[in-house]
Enzyme design. Structure first.
Site, mmCIF file in Angstrom:
data_model
loop_
_atom_site.group_PDB
_atom_site.id
_atom_site.type_symbol
_atom_site.label_atom_id
_atom_site.label_comp_id
_atom_site.label_asym_id
_atom_site.label_seq_id
_atom_site.Cartn_x
_atom_site.Cartn_y
_atom_site.Cartn_z
ATOM 1 N N GLU A 128 8.592 2.747 14.698
ATOM 2 C CA GLU A 128 9.298 3.120 13.470
ATOM 3 C C GLU A 128 9.379 4.640 13.386
ATOM 4 O O GLU A 128 8.594 5.347 13.990
ATOM 5 C CB GLU A 128 8.534 2.614 12.237
ATOM 6 C CG GLU A 128 8.346 1.115 12.242
ATOM 7 C CD GLU A 128 8.182 0.549 10.847
ATOM 8 O OE1 GLU A 128 9.184 0.489 10.120
ATOM 9 O OE2 GLU A 128 7.057 0.168 10.502
ATOM 10 N N GLY A 168 1.948 -11.319 10.201
ATOM 11 C CA GLY A 168 2.789 -10.824 11.288
ATOM 12 C C GLY A 168 2.929 -11.856 12.398
ATOM 13 O O GLY A 168 4.027 -12.099 12.913
ATOM 14 N N GLY A 212 2.399 -5.403 7.320
ATOM 15 C CA GLY A 212 1.451 -6.193 6.539
ATOM 16 C C GLY A 212 0.283 -6.614 7.397
ATOM 17 O O GLY A 212 -0.104 -5.904 8.334
ATOM 18 N N SER A 213 -0.255 -7.784 7.105
ATOM 19 C CA SER A 213 -1.479 -8.211 7.784
ATOM 20 C C SER A 213 -1.173 -8.867 9.129
ATOM 21 O O SER A 213 -0.060 -9.326 9.383
ATOM 22 C CB SER A 213 -2.228 -9.198 6.892
ATOM 23 O OG SER A 213 -1.461 -10.362 6.732
ATOM 24 N N LYS A 237 12.491 -7.358 0.847
ATOM 25 C CA LYS A 237 11.535 -8.055 -0.015
ATOM 26 C C LYS A 237 10.258 -7.223 -0.111
ATOM 27 O O LYS A 237 9.518 -7.087 0.852
ATOM 28 C CB LYS A 237 11.149 -9.428 0.553
ATOM 29 C CG LYS A 237 10.339 -10.221 -0.480
ATOM 30 C CD LYS A 237 9.450 -11.293 0.125
ATOM 31 C CE LYS A 237 8.079 -10.807 0.432
ATOM 32 N NZ LYS A 237 7.258 -10.421 -0.743
ATOM 33 N N GLN A 288 -8.284 -8.367 -3.354
ATOM 34 C CA GLN A 288 -8.669 -7.320 -2.392
ATOM 35 C C GLN A 288 -10.080 -6.823 -2.702
ATOM 36 O O GLN A 288 -10.889 -6.618 -1.788
ATOM 37 C CB GLN A 288 -7.646 -6.173 -2.467
ATOM 38 C CG GLN A 288 -7.816 -5.122 -1.398
ATOM 39 C CD GLN A 288 -7.505 -5.606 0.012
ATOM 40 O OE1 GLN A 288 -6.530 -6.298 0.241
ATOM 41 N NE2 GLN A 288 -8.367 -5.277 0.959
ATOM 42 N N CYS A 338 -3.304 1.730 6.558
ATOM 43 C CA CYS A 338 -3.539 1.095 7.868
ATOM 44 C C CYS A 338 -4.055 2.109 8.867
ATOM 45 O O CYS A 338 -4.629 1.737 9.888
ATOM 46 C CB CYS A 338 -2.285 0.396 8.362
ATOM 47 S SG CYS A 338 -0.828 1.411 8.266
ATOM 48 N N ASN A 361 0.791 -1.234 0.000
ATOM 49 C CA ASN A 361 0.000 0.000 0.000
ATOM 50 C C ASN A 361 0.826 1.288 0.000
ATOM 51 O O ASN A 361 0.318 2.328 -0.406
ATOM 52 C CB ASN A 361 -1.023 -0.002 1.139
ATOM 53 C CG ASN A 361 -0.381 -0.088 2.501
ATOM 54 O OD1 ASN A 361 0.685 -0.677 2.659
ATOM 55 N ND2 ASN A 361 -1.025 0.496 3.478
HETATM 56 O O1 TXE Z 1 -0.629 -8.913 3.255
HETATM 57 P P1 TXE Z 1 0.502 -9.883 3.769
HETATM 58 P P2 TXE Z 1 -1.422 -8.930 1.845
HETATM 59 C C1 TXE Z 1 -3.719 -6.138 5.361
HETATM 60 C C2 TXE Z 1 -4.994 -5.751 4.685
HETATM 61 C C3 TXE Z 1 -4.999 -6.609 3.473
HETATM 62 C C4 TXE Z 1 -4.375 -7.870 3.982
HETATM 63 C C5 TXE Z 1 -3.749 -8.783 2.963
HETATM 64 O O2 TXE Z 1 -6.079 -6.067 5.515
HETATM 65 O O3 TXE Z 1 -6.278 -6.856 2.992
HETATM 66 O O4 TXE Z 1 -3.388 -7.406 4.879
HETATM 67 O O5 TXE Z 1 -2.721 -8.120 2.243
HETATM 68 C C6 TXE Z 1 4.906 -10.982 2.900
HETATM 69 N N1 TXE Z 1 6.642 -15.003 5.585
HETATM 70 N N2 TXE Z 1 -2.632 -5.233 5.074
HETATM 71 O O6 TXE Z 1 -1.818 -10.313 1.476
HETATM 72 O O7 TXE Z 1 0.270 -11.254 3.270
HETATM 73 C C7 TXE Z 1 4.218 -10.579 1.611
HETATM 74 O O8 TXE Z 1 4.861 -11.161 0.511
HETATM 75 C C8 TXE Z 1 7.241 -13.833 5.315
HETATM 76 C C9 TXE Z 1 -2.412 -4.212 6.028
HETATM 77 O O9 TXE Z 1 -0.638 -8.190 0.866
HETATM 78 O O10 TXE Z 1 0.646 -9.680 5.226
HETATM 79 C C10 TXE Z 1 4.335 -9.075 1.666
HETATM 80 O O11 TXE Z 1 5.629 -8.658 1.275
HETATM 81 N N3 TXE Z 1 6.655 -12.867 4.600
HETATM 82 C C11 TXE Z 1 -1.113 -3.551 5.855
HETATM 83 C C12 TXE Z 1 4.132 -8.779 3.159
HETATM 84 O O12 TXE Z 1 4.447 -10.007 3.830
HETATM 85 C C13 TXE Z 1 5.411 -13.075 4.133
HETATM 86 C C14 TXE Z 1 -0.622 -3.361 4.490
HETATM 87 C C15 TXE Z 1 2.693 -8.384 3.523
HETATM 88 O O13 TXE Z 1 1.805 -9.348 3.006
HETATM 89 C C16 TXE Z 1 4.736 -14.302 4.377
HETATM 90 C C17 TXE Z 1 -0.916 -4.467 3.622
HETATM 91 C C18 TXE Z 1 5.410 -15.278 5.149
HETATM 92 N N4 TXE Z 1 4.847 -16.447 5.454
HETATM 93 C C19 TXE Z 1 -1.908 -5.338 3.927
HETATM 94 N N5 TXE Z 1 3.514 -14.228 3.796
HETATM 95 C C20 TXE Z 1 -0.865 -2.388 6.746
HETATM 96 N N6 TXE Z 1 -1.096 -2.539 8.040
HETATM 97 O O14 TXE Z 1 -0.431 -1.351 6.311
HETATM 98 C C21 TXE Z 1 3.430 -13.030 3.198
HETATM 99 N N7 TXE Z 1 4.570 -12.325 3.390
#
Ligand code: TXE
Length: 479
Positions: free
Chosen positions: A459, A231, A226-227, A173, A329, A282, A150
């Protein structure tokens, strides 16, 4: 093969075997490019190059690090139009927002160029006579940075810049959906003269590349945005390996609109907070908690403003809201729109829209008559959808605001100094906004939340030093 954009490993552009398509969510016929999909072996090479390069990078001293970050900032500015266009094309953010993100990314590098020179320590007398004590900060070593889609420029910037400033080496990454912006950023860092191995880019999936970064023995610390489920999974693996962790995850941020609010200001703050950047922030204002006396006038004004927003292609100057980032999404957002109806809300907007080309367009939505127990009001949607929750008074508004698994950002629109002050004290969130959208933060101050939103040190700003350094305590008996 040569059409595949490569990884950057140990100062060289490295072609991987597999590639993934990067497509424009504003126009699915627009293939932006093919990007290398990394393997665990690519990560192993990057981690080992980073580990070999890191000691010399720290030893080069703060001036060399400050100079590099300054040149990166200048490089981003010089290529800002090109990178912002890529960002808008692959993420769907409208061009003015993408430009603002690039401006901010350059500012972040400049800020941390200064911070490289400002790492402080302490000197104390020991409780033992003749002994001196020094407390100093050192880099953690190699850091793994895993970023979301995002903010394809700003989030990598606010992780890479402090990491490099304080003498660490990096393996980055980016999210699968936005390799293009990260790839251009890597070019800028390389062209700025970053020593080989100090900054490495490995693109690809979370399952393969992300997982390998989390597991790599050379990587001492992980910063992830991320999600929540990802996390949590990263944390579980990282803890087994005793890695330092910083996680930034979701939000379902409350915005209180009190009876005494300036109506124009409240409507503008909520329109921006809920729907700009297609609600994909977020910190988005996605729970609008509105006092009964102002409720109807506020909803009426906000609805009119929301329905007037022009949804369209990211690169069309007339667009105010770009497309949703991906088909998955969009499906998720439409699912929440249906859920809101099933849970008893009156839903205005939220339907899929046709654009000039095939893309993931959605009309912004308000879920009226929501209450805080509904899933459509509690769970992070991450799209242009906001729930409106009616409350009787300030105390109820604060209770509803705090009744959440998240605690990233929280806002209040009021003209009462007493209420604003009281809210700042009682809101359980990392960032509090008064008469401002919950989204939209400065780059020189801490960013992060409480509860399920964040884990580990903050951060950005001066607080970034906590995560990207470790403390050493030295005792010396002179003579
Ligand atoms: O997130 P992911 P996605 C939320 C938002 C969205 C949902 C899914 O609700 O609809 O997350 O988005 C990496 N080990 N946010 O699927 O999967 C992945 O490749 C290590 C909120 O994109 O959490 C990417 O680089 N890494 C958020 C990163 O993690 C892994 C912003 C985030 O992906 C992994 C984005 C693993 N097992 C989405 N699996 C915010 N808070 O700003 C995935 N990744």
């Amino acid at each position: 093969m040569s059409d595949i954009r490569p990884h950057l490993i140990n100062g060289r552009w490295v072609h991987g075997g597999e590639a993934v398509e990067n497509r424009n969510p504003s126009d699915l016929s627009d293939l932006i490019g093919l990007y290398a999909a990394g393997t665990a072996d690519d990560v192993a090479q990057a981690a080992s190059a980073a580990s070999a390069a890191q000691p010399a990078w720290f030893a080069a001293g703060p001036q060399a690090r400050a100079d590099l970050l300054d040149r990166v900032a200048a490089g981003i500015e010089a290529r800002a139009t090109e990178i912002a266009t890529m960002l808008a094309r692959e993420e769907g953010k409208i061009l003015p927002e993408a430009r603002a993100e690039l401006r901010r990314s350059a500012q972040i590098f400049r800020f941390f160029a200064g911070e490289a020179l400002r790492v402080t320590g302490e000197a104390l007398a020991s409780v033992r006579p003749g002994v001196d004590i020094e407390v100093t900060r050192e880099p953690v070593g190699v850091v793994g940075l895993i970023t979301p889609w995002n903010f394809p420029a700003a989030i990598p910037a606010w992780k890479v810049a402090p990491a490099l400033a304080f003498g660490n080496a990096v393996v980055l990454k980016p999210a699968e959906l936005v390799p293009g912006t990260a790839h251009l950023l890597a070019q800028v860092i390389q062209d700025a003269g970053c020593p080989a191995g100090v900054f490495n880019l490995v693109m690809g999936s979370g399952r393969v590349v992300g997982q390998a970064i989390v597991e790599a023995p050379e990587i001492a610390a992980l910063s992830f945005t991320g999600s929540v489920p990802t996390g949590r999974a990263i944390a579980a693996t990282a803890i087994q390996r005793m890695k330092k962790l910083q996680l930034e995850m979701g939000g379902r941020n409350p915005m209180l609109v009190m009876d005494d609010a300036d109506l124009d200001q409240a409507v503008e703050a909520c329109l921006n907070g809920a729907f700009y950047s297609t609600g994909q922030r977020c910190t988005a204002s996605s729970r609008l908690i509105v006092q009964a006396g102002i409720h109807d006038a506020f909803v009426d004004r906000l609805l009119r403003a929301m329905l007037a927003l022009r949804v369209g292609p990211a690169l069309d100057p007339a667009s105010q809201v770009g497309p949703v980032v991906s088909g998955a999404q969009l499906e998720g957002n439409l699912g929440y729109v249906a859920l809101a109806r099933a849970e008893g809300c009156e839903v205005i907007g939220g339907e899929r829209l046709d654009g000039p080309a095939e893309g993931f367009y959605q009309r912004p939505a308000l879920f009226l008559g929501a209450h805080n127990g509904m899933r459509c009001a509690r769970e992070e949607i991450f799209g242009p959808c906001a729930a409106v929750i009616r409350v009787d008074d300030f105390d109820q508004a604060v209770t509803v605001a705090n009744d959440s698994d998240f605690g990233l950002s929280a806002g209040i629109c009021t003209t009462s100094l007493r209420q604003a002050r009281e809210f700042r004290r009682r809101a359980r969130a990392g960032m509090i906004m008064t008469n401002l959208p919950t989204a939209g933060v400065d780059y020189h101050v801490p960013f992060g939340g409480t509860k399920g939103s964040s884990y580990g040190p903050r951060e950005q700003g001066r607080h970034a030093v906590e995560f990207y350094t470790t403390v050493k305590t030295s005792y010396c008996l002179a003579g």
